[in-house]
Design an enzyme around this catalytic site. Structure first.
Site, short mmCIF file in Angstrom:
data_model
loop_
_atom_site.label_atom_id
_atom_site.label_comp_id
_atom_site.label_asym_id
_atom_site.label_seq_id
_atom_site.Cartn_x
_atom_site.Cartn_y
_atom_site.Cartn_z
N HIS A 101 -7.13 2.09 28.91
CA HIS A 101 -5.85 3.03 29.09
C HIS A 101 -4.98 2.51 28.10
O HIS A 101 -4.85 1.33 27.89
CB HIS A 101 -5.45 3.07 30.55
CG HIS A 101 -6.31 3.42 31.75
ND1 HIS A 101 -7.20 2.58 32.17
CD2 HIS A 101 -6.65 4.78 32.29
CE1 HIS A 101 -8.02 3.22 33.15
NE2 HIS A 101 -7.46 4.65 33.29
N ASP A 104 -2.81 -0.19 29.51
CA ASP A 104 -3.48 -1.65 29.88
C ASP A 104 -3.23 -2.36 28.75
O ASP A 104 -3.14 -3.67 28.89
CB ASP A 104 -5.02 -1.21 29.66
CG ASP A 104 -5.58 -0.26 30.88
OD1 ASP A 104 -4.89 -0.27 31.99
OD2 ASP A 104 -6.82 0.22 31.11
N GLU A 232 -13.72 12.84 33.99
CA GLU A 232 -14.49 11.80 34.83
C GLU A 232 -14.21 12.39 36.41
O GLU A 232 -12.82 12.42 36.63
CB GLU A 232 -14.03 10.47 34.58
CG GLU A 232 -14.67 9.53 35.72
CD GLU A 232 -13.95 8.08 35.56
OE1 GLU A 232 -13.66 7.45 36.57
OE2 GLU A 232 -13.97 7.79 34.44
N GLU A 268 -19.07 8.36 37.38
CA GLU A 268 -18.86 7.28 37.80
C GLU A 268 -19.78 7.15 39.20
O GLU A 268 -19.53 8.11 40.00
CB GLU A 268 -17.53 7.00 38.11
CG GLU A 268 -17.43 5.30 38.74
CD GLU A 268 -15.91 5.10 39.13
OE1 GLU A 268 -15.46 4.47 40.18
OE2 GLU A 268 -15.11 5.15 38.31
N HIS A 271 -17.40 7.23 42.17
CA HIS A 271 -17.04 8.69 42.69
C HIS A 271 -17.86 9.52 43.17
O HIS A 271 -17.71 10.46 44.15
CB HIS A 271 -16.34 9.21 41.34
CG HIS A 271 -15.16 8.32 41.04
ND1 HIS A 271 -14.74 8.77 39.70
CD2 HIS A 271 -14.70 7.15 41.28
CE1 HIS A 271 -13.51 7.73 39.41
NE2 HIS A 271 -13.75 7.08 40.57
N ASP A 309 -15.09 -0.15 43.66
CA ASP A 309 -15.24 -0.54 42.20
C ASP A 309 -15.99 -1.90 42.14
O ASP A 309 -15.69 -2.57 41.44
CB ASP A 309 -14.16 -0.58 41.45
CG ASP A 309 -13.62 0.91 41.30
OD1 ASP A 309 -14.50 1.69 40.66
OD2 ASP A 309 -12.25 1.04 40.91
#
EC number: 5.3.1.5
Length: 440
Positions: A101, A104, A232, A268, A271, A309
Site C-alpha cells: 500500500h 506502507d 479484492e 483472498e 475473505h 491472516d
C-alpha cells in the site's frame, strides 16, 4: 549497511529429508512442473504491510514487536530503513515479487503535498532496490481506509471532498505502480460498506463506487498502465457489510457499471471464509465468471469471525485451489501474495522466515499434487461424463436457444420422458482426491 537478518545467508531448497527450519523442503524454484519452472507457476510475493508495518498491536494490547524502523525518528529516514530490511528479506527468501500500500512504504505526512512528495522520494528508493535485487512489484494499492477521514468510506463517503482525497491517493499509487513496473493494481473496499442502514443511502453509495471505479479505469488507460486492475472481495470487517462481499457480488457490480471487461479479482482465502465460502469455491467462481486475476494466499480460522491472516498450511485445501488455477491456464499477471502475518507471540525476527517458508512449501506441494491431478485427468473425465447429456442433440438445441420453454414441454410429453437420477459419486471422488494427496 549492516544486515538485519545477519544470521541467515539465503533460504535454499534442501529437500523433504532436511530438518533445517530455514530451508525449503518442497519449494524448488527450478523444478519443472508440467513443463514450467515452479517459480513461474507460483509467482510468490511477500507483502509489505503485515511483514514490516504491523507492530504486533491488537484490540487488547500495544505493539509487541521490536522493529528498529518502528521506533521514534524522522519519518522518511525510518521508511528508507524499512525498505532496506524489506528488500534484504525478499532477497534472502527468494521471492520474485512484493506488494505494498502507498502508506506502507512512505510516510503519509500532514497534507496532500507532503504525501505526494514523500511518496515520490520513496518510489525512487524502491526503484533502486528493485534494480539492485531483481525483485519485482506484483501489485501496488492505496490505503484508503486507515486514516480517520475514511471512517465512512472513501468512494462511498457522504463527503465528496473525502472522495476527492481518495482519488488523489489512487492516482498517485497507480502512477507509482506503473513507474515501478507493477503487474497489477489492486482496489480493496476497506470501509466501502455500512455500519447501519439508518444513515445509509444504498443507491447513492453504489453509484459513487461505480463512478469511482470507472474513473480508475479511465486513468489506467490515460497513463498507459498495461497491468491488470483487481478488486479484492471481502464481506465485512471493518464495516458490518461491505459492497464487494464475494466474487459473485463483485461480478454483478462490475456488470452494472460496464466494467466486467476491465477489472478482475484478487481472491483472498480468509475473505472467502468470512463470506461463508471455501477458498476453492471463490477461486472456481472467479474462474467461471472470467474474472480470475490473482490470489492473496493465507488462511482464516473457521471458529473465529474475523480476519486472522494466518499463513497457509493446508496442502489439502490448496491442492484443489491450484488444480483450478492450473486448469484455467495458470497465472498471467497475478501470483500468490502472502497476505499473512506472524502471531503476536512470535516475536523473534526469524519467525517472519518460518511463516513464509512453511507457506511456500505448502503451496509448492499443493502445486505438485494439482499437477498429478491434471496429468491423470480422472476428475475432468468424471465431470465430462456427468454432463455428457448436454452434448446430445436435445442438450445442444437448448443451449443454442433453438427451443423455447413451450417447445421443451411439448418434447417431454411427446417422448414420454422419465429421467432417472444418476449418482454424483461424491464419496468416490473424495477418495480419489485423497489418493492424489496421500498415495505416492
Amino acid at each position: 549497511m549492516q544486515a538485519y537478518f545477519d544470521q541467515l545467508d539465503r533460504v535454499r531448497y534442501e529437500g523433504s529429508k532436511s530438518s533445517n527450519p530455514l530451508a525449503f523442503h518442497h519449494y524448488n524454484p527450478d523444478e519443472l512442473v508440467l513443463g514450467k519452472r515452479m517459480e513461474e507457476h507460483l509467482r510468490f510475493a511477500a507483502c509489505y504491510w503485515h511483514t514490516f508495518c504491523w507492530n504486533g498491536a491488537d484490540m487488547f494490547g500495544v505493539g509487541a514487536f521490536n522493529r528498529p524502523w518502528q521506533q521514534p525518528g524522522e519519518a522518511l529516514a525510518l521508511a528508507k530503513r524499512k525498505a532496506d530490511v524489506a528488500f534484504e528479506f525478499f532477497h534472502k527468501l527468494h521471492v520474485p515479487f512484493y506488494c505494498f500500500h502507498d502508506v506502507d512504504v512512505s510516510p503519509e505526512g500532514a497534507s496532500l503535498k507532503e504525501y505526494i512528495n514523500n511518496f515520490a522520494q520513496m518510489v525512487d528508493v524502491l526503484a533502486g532496490k528493485q534494480e539492485e535485487s531483481g525483485v519485482k512489484l506484483l501489485w501496488g494499492t492505496a490505503n484508503c481506509f486507515t486514516n480517520p477521514r475514511y471512517g465512512a468510506g472513501a468512494a462511498t463517503n457522504p463527503d465528496p471532498e473525502v472522495f476527492s482525497w481518495a482519488a488523489t491517493q489512487v492516482v498517485t499509487a497507480m502512477e507509482a505502480t506503473h513507474k515501478l513496473g507493477g503487474e497489477n493494481y489492486v482496489l480493496w473496499g476497506g470501509r466501502e460498506g455500512y455500519e447501519t442502514l439508518l444513515n445509509t443511502d444504498l443507491r447513492q453509495e453504489r453509484e459513487q463506487l461505480g463512478r469511482f471505479m470507472q474513473m480508475v479505469v479511465e486513468h489506467k488507460h490515460k497513463i498507459g498502465f498495461q497491468g491488470t486492475l483487481l478488486i479484492e472481495p471481502k464481506p465485512q470487517e471493518p464495516t458490518k457489510h461491505q459492497y464487494d462481499y464475494d466474487a459473485a457480488t463483485v461480478y454483478g457490480f462490475l456488470k452494472q457499471f460496464g466494467l466486467e471487461k476491465e477489472i478482475k479479482l484478487n481472491i483472498e482465502a480468509n475473505h472467502a471464509t468470512l463470506a461463508g465460502h471455501s477458498f476453492h469455491h471463490e477461486i472456481a467462481t472467479a474462474i467461471a465468471l472470467g474474472l480470475f486475476g490473482s490470489v492473496d494466499a493465507n488462511r482464516g480460522d473457521a471458529q473465529l469471525g474475523w480476519d486472522t491472516d494466518q499463513f497457509p498450511n493446508s496442502v489439502e485445501e490448496n491442492a484443489l485451489v491450484m488444480y483450478e488455477i492450473l486448469k484455467a491456464g495458470g497465472f498471467t499477471t497475478g501470483g500468490l501474495n502472502f497476505d499473512a502475518k506472524v502471531r503476536r507471540q512470535s516475536t523473534d525476527k526469524y519467525d517472519l522466515f518460518y511463516g513464509h517458508i512453511g507457506a511456500m512449501d505448502t503451496m509448492a506441494l499443493a502445486l505438485k499434487i494439482a499437477a498429478r491431478m491434471i496429468e491423470d485427468g480422472e476428475l475432468d473425465k468424471r465431470i465430462a461424463q456427468r454432463y455428457s447429456g448436454w452434448n446430445s442433440e436435445l442438450g445442444q438445441q437448448i443451449l443454442k436457444g433453438q427451443m423455447s420453454l413451450a417447445d421443451l414441454a411439448k418434447y417431454a410429453q411427446e417422448h414420454n420422458l422419465s429421467p432417472v437420477h444418476q449418482s454424483g459419486r461424491q464419496e468416490q471422488l473424495e477418495n480419489l482426491v485423497n489418493h492424489y494427496l496421500f498415495d505416492k
